[in-house]
Design a protein around this motif. Structure first.
Motif, PDB file in Angstrom:
ATOM      1  N   PRO A   1      50.691 -41.750   8.201  1.00 33.24           N
ATOM      2  CA  PRO A   1      49.901 -42.856   7.636  1.00 33.24           C
ATOM      3  C   PRO A   1      49.473 -43.829   8.724  1.00 33.24           C
ATOM      4  O   PRO A   1      50.243 -44.123   9.643  1.00 33.24           O
ATOM      5  CB  PRO A   1      50.878 -43.510   6.655  1.00 33.24           C
ATOM      6  N   LEU A   2      48.242 -44.327   8.617  1.00 33.65           N
ATOM      7  CA  LEU A   2      47.715 -45.311   9.569  1.00 33.65           C
ATOM      8  C   LEU A   2      47.474 -46.614   8.815  1.00 33.65           C
ATOM      9  O   LEU A   2      46.577 -46.703   7.972  1.00 33.65           O
ATOM     10  CB  LEU A   2      46.410 -44.815  10.196  1.00 33.65           C
ATOM     11  N   LYS A   3      48.275 -47.617   9.087  1.00 38.03           N
ATOM     12  CA  LYS A   3      48.123 -48.899   8.399  1.00 38.03           C
ATOM     13  C   LYS A   3      46.982 -49.699   9.011  1.00 38.03           C
ATOM     14  O   LYS A   3      46.623 -49.524  10.179  1.00 38.03           O
ATOM     15  CB  LYS A   3      49.427 -49.689   8.461  1.00 38.03           C
ATOM     16  N   GLY A   4      46.406 -50.588   8.199  1.00 40.34           N
ATOM     17  CA  GLY A   4      45.326 -51.447   8.683  1.00 40.34           C
ATOM     18  C   GLY A   4      44.009 -50.729   8.892  1.00 40.34           C
ATOM     19  O   GLY A   4      43.106 -51.260   9.539  1.00 40.34           O
ATOM     20  N   ALA A   5      43.854 -49.529   8.336  1.00 39.63           N
ATOM     21  CA  ALA A   5      42.614 -48.765   8.494  1.00 39.63           C
ATOM     22  C   ALA A   5      41.799 -48.823   7.209  1.00 39.63           C
ATOM     23  O   ALA A   5      42.340 -49.067   6.129  1.00 39.63           O
ATOM     24  CB  ALA A   5      42.943 -47.318   8.848  1.00 39.63           C
ATOM     25  N   PRO A   6      40.482 -48.583   7.295  1.00 42.32           N
ATOM     26  CA  PRO A   6      39.684 -48.513   6.065  1.00 42.32           C
ATOM     27  C   PRO A   6      40.200 -47.398   5.159  1.00 42.32           C
ATOM     28  O   PRO A   6      40.782 -46.412   5.633  1.00 42.32           O
ATOM     29  CB  PRO A   6      38.274 -48.199   6.574  1.00 42.32           C
ATOM     30  N   GLU A   7      40.001 -47.550   3.863  1.00 44.89           N
ATOM     31  CA  GLU A   7      40.413 -46.543   2.891  1.00 44.89           C
ATOM     32  C   GLU A   7      39.193 -45.990   2.167  1.00 44.89           C
ATOM     33  O   GLU A   7      38.162 -46.652   2.059  1.00 44.89           O
ATOM     34  CB  GLU A   7      41.396 -47.135   1.885  1.00 44.89           C
ATOM     35  N   SER A   8      39.320 -44.789   1.665  1.00 45.91           N
ATOM     36  CA  SER A   8      38.234 -44.153   0.929  1.00 45.91           C
ATOM     37  C   SER A   8      38.618 -44.034  -0.537  1.00 45.91           C
ATOM     38  O   SER A   8      39.731 -43.613  -0.858  1.00 45.91           O
ATOM     39  CB  SER A   8      37.935 -42.758   1.501  1.00 45.91           C
ATOM     40  N   SER A   9      37.695 -44.408  -1.419  1.00 48.71           N
ATOM     41  CA  SER A   9      37.917 -44.310  -2.861  1.00 48.71           C
ATOM     42  C   SER A   9      37.019 -43.239  -3.456  1.00 48.71           C
ATOM     43  O   SER A   9      35.943 -42.934  -2.920  1.00 48.71           O
ATOM     44  CB  SER A   9      37.646 -45.655  -3.539  1.00 48.71           C
ATOM     45  N   VAL A  10      37.462 -42.678  -4.562  1.00 46.54           N
ATOM     46  CA  VAL A  10      36.714 -41.633  -5.267  1.00 46.54           C
ATOM     47  C   VAL A  10      36.314 -42.161  -6.635  1.00 46.54           C
ATOM     48  O   VAL A  10      37.094 -42.859  -7.298  1.00 46.54           O
ATOM     49  CB  VAL A  10      37.562 -40.355  -5.404  1.00 46.54           C
TER      50      VAL A  10
END
Length: 255
Positions: free
Chosen positions: A163-172
């Protein structure tokens, strides 16, 4: 063949990483006479396919252009960094962006994350696809940051992820052209939202053969038997409880 002779179907597009199997299984159980046709499309082409009429709805990555599409957010994915199994970051359970400062972070052209600033050092060239970037990670050229589902989709035995914290996330989201919401789209909305087959929300399903609806059952009344009032009991007695024609009582004394 005329339109009335065509077999109805529901065409669903989905982007890489999305796993629609559970929803498809429920659809096939509830709609055995309406085939669900699945088509995987690149994330960047999903909007064009929907607007072009190639699919009735799509499981797409956000953001969605809400001026032309309707959308129901479904879930947000965890972001991970893909590395070789012998990489130093595998010694920790979670990675921070500063941990990648000395790494070449690959940035494929089909990246689905909305970066303001990519961590690490950029590669000389951007890989064309995420699949190409995974091959470069395996070759020791750099590391790759993607949603968890894409890391699993391109899994290799010699690679792992953290896991990479503080990164953008992708939603579906489930999306469809705003003015083209069909009955099949409404039915699929009910499935992804977890509605039961008997839910009162959404489109009503027809009753099974040999069964009447609740409304029909509640609206049916027995016809009264000729010669009897609807409220009379079957004892042969009138409403006063005394037999007809036999109302004897004590004679009243004359004063």
């Amino acid at each position: 063949m005329t339109g009335s002779d065509e077999t109805p179907s529901f065409r669903l597009a989905y982007v890489p990483g999305v796993m629609p199997d559970k929803w498809v299984r429920i659809w096939n159980e509830r709609q055995p006479d309406v085939p669900l046709i699945l088509t995987q499309v690149p994330a960047g082409e999903a909007a064009g396919r929907l607007l072009g009429g190639d699919a009735d709805a799509g499981l797409v990555r956000t953001p969605v252009d809400r001026t032309v599409f309707s959308a129901i957010p479904l879930y947000t994915e965890q972001t991970v960094v893909v590395v070789p199994k012998d990489h130093l970051v595998t010694a920790v359970d979670e990675v921070a962006p500063e941990d990648l400062a000395d790494e070449i972070v690959l940035h494929p052209l089909d990246d689905v994350l909305d970066w303001e600033t990519l961590p690490g050092r950029p590669a000389l060239e951007r890989p064309a696809t995420t699949a190409d970037a995974v091959e470069l990670v395996a070759a020791g050229i750099g590391v790759l940051v993607v949603p968890l589902s894409l890391a699993r989709l391109h899994h290799r035995k010699d690679l792992t992820h953290r896991p990479l914290k503080g990164a953008p996330e992708s939603s579906v989201a489930l999306s469809w052209p705003e003015d083209e919401k069909t009955d099949q789209v409404e039915d699929f909305i009910g499935i992804v939202r977890g509605r039961t087959v008997n839910s009162t929300r959404g489109r009503q399903q027809p009753p099974a053969r040999g069964q009447s609806t609740d409304a029909a059952r509640s609206g049916t009344r027995r016809k009264p038997v000729p010669g009897k009032s609807a409220g009379a009991k079957r004892t042969g007695k009138s409403g006063t409880g005394a037999p007809k024609g036999n109302r004897r009582g004590k004679p009243r004394r004359r004063s």
